[in-house]
Design an enzyme around this catalytic site. Sequence first.
Site, PDB file in Angstrom:
ATOM      1  N   SER A  22       0.700  -1.055  -0.111  1.00  0.00           N
ATOM      2  CA  SER A  22      -0.315   0.138   0.111  1.00  0.00           C
ATOM      3  C   SER A  22       0.418   1.318  -0.204  1.00  0.00           C
ATOM      4  O   SER A  22       1.670   0.977  -0.568  1.00  0.00           O
ATOM      5  CB  SER A  22      -1.061  -0.309   1.228  1.00  0.00           C
ATOM      6  OG  SER A  22      -1.940   0.825   1.114  1.00  0.00           O
ATOM      7  N   HIS A 133      -7.029  -5.459  -1.567  1.00  0.00           N
ATOM      8  CA  HIS A 133      -6.560  -5.098  -1.264  1.00  0.00           C
ATOM      9  C   HIS A 133      -5.630  -5.669   0.220  1.00  0.00           C
ATOM     10  O   HIS A 133      -4.720  -5.983  -0.402  1.00  0.00           O
ATOM     11  CB  HIS A 133      -6.532  -3.783  -0.579  1.00  0.00           C
ATOM     12  CG  HIS A 133      -5.532  -2.397  -0.828  1.00  0.00           C
ATOM     13  ND1 HIS A 133      -4.428  -2.371  -1.315  1.00  0.00           N
ATOM     14  CD2 HIS A 133      -5.092  -1.418   0.296  1.00  0.00           C
ATOM     15  CE1 HIS A 133      -3.924  -1.640  -0.786  1.00  0.00           C
ATOM     16  NE2 HIS A 133      -4.115  -1.510   0.610  1.00  0.00           N
TER      17      HIS A 133
END
Length: 156
Positions: A22, A133
Site C-alpha cells: 500500500s 487490497h
Amino acid sequence: VDAALKQSPWIDGKRLGIGGWSYGGIMTIWVAGHTDRFKVGVPERFEIDYLSCFGEDQWFAQYLEEMGSPFEKADIYRAHSPGTYVPAIKMPLYLISDEKDGNCPLPQAMQLYQRLKLLGVPTELVVYPREPHVMAEPDHLVDRLHRLLAWFGGAL
C-alpha cells in the site's frame, strides 16, 4: 537507515532490501527512484501515477483536497507520483499486486512492470487472482512468503 547501521554493526549496509505494501509499496518505489542504497525491493499493492489513478482508485477526494484539480495541477500530480522517477530506478524490483484491489488498482502494477522491462531493470510481477487490497486466501499468503524469501534470499 544511517542510525540503524551505526547502532547495529551486524547489519550489512551492502545487503539492504526494502519493501512494503500500500503506502509502503508507494514509498518503496519512491526510494528506488531516488537512491541506490538498497540492493533489491518488493513493492506490493501500490500506485505509481496519480494522474492515471484519478477516478480509478478510491482516493480522488483526497487528491483534490491535497493537490487540487488534475486539470489545473497536473505538474503537482506528476511531481508526487513515484512513476515520474522510474527512469532513475536500477534496483531489481519484485512487484506484487492483487487482481481486485480497489485501493491500488492492478493497472498501476502493469504500468510499472512494463516501464521497468523497457528500461532493462530486473523485475518480476505476480498478480494474485480474486484478492482485494488485503490478501486473505491462505494459499496466496503462503505463496507470497515463499516468493519473498526467494527474492530477498537470492539477491542478498
